[in-house]
Design an enzyme around this catalytic site. Sequence first.
Site, PDB file in Angstrom:
ATOM      1  N   LYS A  22       0.897  -1.107  -0.103  1.00 21.74           N
ATOM      2  CA  LYS A  22       0.202  -0.169  -0.121  1.00 21.74           C
ATOM      3  C   LYS A  22       0.814   1.363   0.099  1.00 21.74           C
ATOM      4  O   LYS A  22       0.716   2.194  -0.689  1.00 21.74           O
ATOM      5  CB  LYS A  22      -0.871   0.021   1.325  1.00 21.74           C
ATOM      6  CG  LYS A  22      -1.310   1.504   1.809  1.00 21.74           C
ATOM      7  CD  LYS A  22      -2.326   1.359   2.897  1.00 21.74           C
ATOM      8  CE  LYS A  22      -1.510   1.689   4.251  1.00 21.74           C
ATOM      9  NZ  LYS A  22      -1.335   2.773   4.486  1.00 21.74           N
ATOM     10  N   ASN A  23       2.023   1.266   0.930  1.00 16.59           N
ATOM     11  CA  ASN A  23       2.581   2.361   0.981  1.00 16.59           C
ATOM     12  C   ASN A  23       3.752   2.611  -0.207  1.00 16.59           C
ATOM     13  O   ASN A  23       4.573   3.677  -0.198  1.00 16.59           O
ATOM     14  CB  ASN A  23       3.414   2.434   2.549  1.00 16.59           C
ATOM     15  CG  ASN A  23       2.438   2.670   3.515  1.00 16.59           C
ATOM     16  OD1 ASN A  23       1.402   2.978   3.126  1.00 16.59           O
ATOM     17  ND2 ASN A  23       3.050   2.309   4.744  1.00 16.59           N
ATOM     18  N   CYS A 116      -4.002  12.334  12.690  1.00 18.21           N
ATOM     19  CA  CYS A 116      -4.648  11.035  12.912  1.00 18.21           C
ATOM     20  C   CYS A 116      -4.542  10.566  14.145  1.00 18.21           C
ATOM     21  O   CYS A 116      -4.066  11.164  15.070  1.00 18.21           O
ATOM     22  CB  CYS A 116      -4.256  10.083  11.790  1.00 18.21           C
ATOM     23  SG  CYS A 116      -2.695   9.430  11.983  1.00 18.21           S
ATOM     24  N   ARG A 121       0.861  14.652  12.588  1.00 16.40           N
ATOM     25  CA  ARG A 121       1.107  14.329  11.267  1.00 16.40           C
ATOM     26  C   ARG A 121       1.548  15.612  10.635  1.00 16.40           C
ATOM     27  O   ARG A 121       0.827  15.832   9.562  1.00 16.40           O
ATOM     28  CB  ARG A 121       0.428  13.092  10.624  1.00 16.40           C
ATOM     29  CG  ARG A 121      -0.189  12.132  11.331  1.00 16.40           C
ATOM     30  CD  ARG A 121       1.083  10.875  11.360  1.00 16.40           C
ATOM     31  NE  ARG A 121       1.273  10.526  10.192  1.00 16.40           N
ATOM     32  CZ  ARG A 121       0.715   9.363   9.490  1.00 16.40           C
ATOM     33  NH1 ARG A 121      -0.449   9.017  10.102  1.00 16.40           N
ATOM     34  NH2 ARG A 121       1.069   9.299   8.469  1.00 16.40           N
ATOM     35  N   PRO A 122       2.481  16.461  11.009  1.00  8.39           N
ATOM     36  CA  PRO A 122       2.578  17.621  10.214  1.00  8.39           C
ATOM     37  C   PRO A 122       3.075  17.455   8.932  1.00  8.39           C
ATOM     38  O   PRO A 122       3.672  16.386   8.496  1.00  8.39           O
ATOM     39  CB  PRO A 122       3.511  18.402  11.022  1.00  8.39           C
ATOM     40  CG  PRO A 122       4.327  17.517  11.828  1.00  8.39           C
ATOM     41  CD  PRO A 122       3.301  16.348  12.092  1.00  8.39           C
ATOM     42  N   ASP A 306       5.384   0.656  11.807  1.00  7.40           N
ATOM     43  CA  ASP A 306       4.206   0.022  11.400  1.00  7.40           C
ATOM     44  C   ASP A 306       4.053  -1.694  11.875  1.00  7.40           C
ATOM     45  O   ASP A 306       2.991  -2.239  11.669  1.00  7.40           O
ATOM     46  CB  ASP A 306       4.238   0.019   9.749  1.00  7.40           C
ATOM     47  CG  ASP A 306       3.832   1.257   9.519  1.00  7.40           C
ATOM     48  OD1 ASP A 306       4.012   1.705   8.317  1.00  7.40           O
ATOM     49  OD2 ASP A 306       3.689   2.404  10.163  1.00  7.40           O
ATOM     50  N   ILE A 328       8.762   7.125  16.634  1.00  7.89           N
ATOM     51  CA  ILE A 328       8.331   7.695  15.319  1.00  7.89           C
ATOM     52  C   ILE A 328       7.331   8.491  15.327  1.00  7.89           C
ATOM     53  O   ILE A 328       7.125   9.798  14.980  1.00  7.89           O
ATOM     54  CB  ILE A 328       8.345   6.645  14.113  1.00  7.89           C
ATOM     55  CG1 ILE A 328       9.467   5.725  13.836  1.00  7.89           C
ATOM     56  CG2 ILE A 328       7.728   7.337  12.846  1.00  7.89           C
ATOM     57  CD1 ILE A 328      10.545   6.309  13.652  1.00  7.89           C
ATOM     58  N   ARG A 398      -8.355  -0.485   5.064  1.00 10.92           N
ATOM     59  CA  ARG A 398      -7.305   0.703   4.586  1.00 10.92           C
ATOM     60  C   ARG A 398      -6.032  -0.249   4.040  1.00 10.92           C
ATOM     61  O   ARG A 398      -5.397   0.118   3.196  1.00 10.92           O
ATOM     62  CB  ARG A 398      -7.136   1.600   5.597  1.00 10.92           C
ATOM     63  CG  ARG A 398      -8.406   2.436   5.873  1.00 10.92           C
ATOM     64  CD  ARG A 398      -7.907   3.757   6.651  1.00 10.92           C
ATOM     65  NE  ARG A 398      -6.949   4.535   5.767  1.00 10.92           N
ATOM     66  CZ  ARG A 398      -6.472   5.620   5.977  1.00 10.92           C
ATOM     67  NH1 ARG A 398      -6.663   6.281   7.361  1.00 10.92           N
ATOM     68  NH2 ARG A 398      -5.782   6.221   5.370  1.00 10.92           N
TER      69      ARG A 398
HETATM   70  C1  EPZ Z   1       4.778   6.833   6.274  1.00  7.29           C
HETATM   71  O1  EPZ Z   1       4.111   7.692   6.553  1.00  7.29           O
HETATM   72  C2  EPZ Z   1       3.920   5.757   6.101  1.00  7.29           C
HETATM   73  N1  EPZ Z   1       2.555   5.802   5.535  1.00  7.29           N
HETATM   74  C3  EPZ Z   1       3.482   5.323   7.427  1.00  7.29           C
HETATM   75  O2  EPZ Z   1       2.621   4.103   7.405  1.00  7.29           O
HETATM   76  C4  EPZ Z   1       4.659   4.811   8.443  1.00  7.29           C
HETATM   77  O3  EPZ Z   1       4.337   4.569   9.732  1.00  7.29           O
HETATM   78  C5  EPZ Z   1       5.395   6.270   8.071  1.00  7.29           C
HETATM   79  O4  EPZ Z   1       5.940   6.392   6.965  1.00  7.29           O
HETATM   80  C6  EPZ Z   1       6.966   5.890   8.952  1.00  7.29           C
HETATM   81  O5  EPZ Z   1       7.637   4.709   8.346  1.00  7.29           O
HETATM   82  C7  EPZ Z   1       2.666   6.048   3.927  1.00  7.29           C
HETATM   83  O6  EPZ Z   1       3.700   5.613   3.263  1.00  7.29           O
HETATM   84  C8  EPZ Z   1       1.195   6.202   3.158  1.00  7.29           C
HETATM   85  P1  EPZ Z   1       6.812  10.324   7.823  1.00  7.29           P
HETATM   86  P2  EPZ Z   1       4.556   9.306   6.532  1.00  7.29           P
HETATM   87  O7  EPZ Z   1       6.772  11.341   7.205  1.00  7.29           O
HETATM   88  O8  EPZ Z   1       5.285   9.722   5.251  1.00  7.29           O
HETATM   89  C9  EPZ Z   1       7.093  13.489  11.337  1.00  7.29           C
HETATM   90  C10 EPZ Z   1       0.662   2.751   7.935  1.00  7.29           C
HETATM   91  O9  EPZ Z   1       0.346   2.111   8.929  1.00  7.29           O
HETATM   92  N2  EPZ Z   1       6.899  14.667  10.398  1.00  7.29           N
HETATM   93  O10 EPZ Z   1       8.184   9.387   7.818  1.00  7.29           O
HETATM   94  O11 EPZ Z   1       3.433  10.456   6.917  1.00  7.29           O
HETATM   95  C11 EPZ Z   1       5.716  12.585  11.653  1.00  7.29           C
HETATM   96  O12 EPZ Z   1       4.836  13.619  12.389  1.00  7.29           O
HETATM   97  C12 EPZ Z   1       1.161   4.200   7.853  1.00  7.29           C
HETATM   98  O13 EPZ Z   1       0.878   2.292   6.679  1.00  7.29           O
HETATM   99  C13 EPZ Z   1       7.110  15.815  10.409  1.00  7.29           C
HETATM  100  O14 EPZ Z   1       7.360  16.221  11.668  1.00  7.29           O
HETATM  101  O15 EPZ Z   1       5.896   9.322   7.655  1.00  7.29           O
HETATM  102  C14 EPZ Z   1       6.383  11.501  12.241  1.00  7.29           C
HETATM  103  O16 EPZ Z   1       6.455  11.698  13.644  1.00  7.29           O
HETATM  104  C15 EPZ Z   1       0.940   4.776   9.079  1.00  7.29           C
HETATM  105  N3  EPZ Z   1       7.039  16.639   9.643  1.00  7.29           N
HETATM  106  C16 EPZ Z   1       7.682  11.273  11.661  1.00  7.29           C
HETATM  107  O17 EPZ Z   1       7.985  12.534  10.920  1.00  7.29           O
HETATM  108  C17 EPZ Z   1       6.442  16.373   8.310  1.00  7.29           C
HETATM  109  O18 EPZ Z   1       6.597  17.026   7.240  1.00  7.29           O
HETATM  110  C18 EPZ Z   1       7.773  10.301  10.436  1.00  7.29           C
HETATM  111  O19 EPZ Z   1       6.716  10.757   9.271  1.00  7.29           O
HETATM  112  C19 EPZ Z   1       6.357  14.675   7.891  1.00  7.29           C
HETATM  113  C20 EPZ Z   1       6.544  13.976   8.807  1.00  7.29           C
END
Ligand code: EPZ
Length: 424
Positions: A22-23, A116, A121-122, A306, A328, A398
């Site tokens: 999915k990701n 969420c 999730r900024p 995850d 994370i 999902r």
């Molecule tokens: C991706 O989310 C995945 N989703 C998530 O999977 C996964 O948990 C995550 O990566 C970490 O591996 C998809 O790929 C669709 P991040 P993403 O940006 O890209 C902070 C699932 O269950 N952050 O690596 O949103 C954020 O808040 C989902 O399949 C900022 O601060 O993850 C988090 O604490 C859940 N500012 C950390 O970084 C930003 O602009 C990691 O987030 C972006 C992120």
Amino acid sequence: MDRIRIHGGARLNGEIAISGAKNAALPLMAACLLSDEPLVLRNVPRLADIDLMEKLLQSFGVAVHHRSGAVALSADAIRNTTAVYDLVRQMRASFLVLGPLVARRGEARVSLPGGCAIGARPVDLHLRALLALGVMIELREGYVVAGAPVGLRGARIEFPAVSVGATEHALMAAVLAKGETLLVNAAREPEIEDLGRCLQAMGARISGLGGPCITIEGVDELHGAEHRVLPDRIETGTFLVAGAITGGDLLLTDCEPHHLVAVLNKLKECGVEIKCEGNGTLRVRAAKKLVAADVTTEEYPGFATDMQAQFMALATQATGVSHVRETIFENRYMHASEIMRMGANIAVEGNLAVITGPTPLSGAPVTASDLRASASLVLAGLVADNTTWIDRVYHIDRGYERIDERLRMLGAHIERVEDTAAQA
Ligand code: EPZ
């Protein structure tokens, strides 16, 4: 709203083919916006999130055709560049369309995704990357209004924190920027490498995929391509835990074991028998004795966040005390209180969860809060005695294709029950 009913206690046995990730599929679908020629994706999982992304792309004028197990996405006639709140709020990955739209059409208006269950999730790291590439950004009425009338220009983008989505976003925007872009401290998840390979097939010039520094030489346009979505490493890990927690014997096919080495090593540390049988096949057998282990979630190639909820479910059946530290996301223990209602001994203090086992689990009505939490409730239900009812199963739909059907085929006593009251 449908619910899932599980009568626990059955050992899972048999063979299960792992779906496409999915990701990976979600950013790959957004990448179709970068070309006026069709992008054909194979091995796309049939999931609610994928349907939502299709709907969003169609709202821009993208033609979506399903044929013989592939999805053909044609963005030759983009007639709209606004992603509405109602779609983006349901699925954060929708935000990834912003970069491709503004790179291809010079403008885009995309709703800011909300938070969420697992955190705020900024998207500041996404916006920071787009600004560096010369995109003008304005926040108006909950929307990001982006413009690049003279196109994007290559830049050096150093991420202050590792972000999967921001790395994917920058990668997709940079491929059409003028000049060279360097991504420093990029995320290294396999899904990013898969996206990069697809962009290369479309004519993008990218080097350093899979590492922390990625270089992109911008090109004027991208052509169509065909790409097969890589196997879902989180679904793989989830089914491995299902085999281990039920004391079963499962053969997983169509998977990529080297994409979840940290998870494989941790499960082996717990005593789970796992064997790579070559050609994308993994065999998992119950541990003779399941023992506790400590886990800290990390960016790839560390232990995947995850998989944290699924590991917690397994830890309730392990002898000893397991320490799980979630680094994370700030609120990713919603499943703990629900598993505790089934009898687990879990103490949560900040980002540390301490699980003492083994404790017999007893079925109960439980509530799913997010995708991976719902997976952990299913895993707990599989090993609990009597009956577990899980509501809000839209969360699990999902990210897991037909999870009830596929587990039933492996011997689980699991049914999806339509909530007729809701339909009445
Ligand atoms: C991706 O989310 C995945 N989703 C998530 O999977 C996964 O948990 C995550 O990566 C970490 O591996 C998809 O790929 C669709 P991040 P993403 O940006 O890209 C902070 C699932 O269950 N952050 O690596 O949103 C954020 O808040 C989902 O399949 C900022 O601060 O993850 C988090 O604490 C859940 N500012 C950390 O970084 C930003 O602009 C990691 O987030 C972006 C992120």
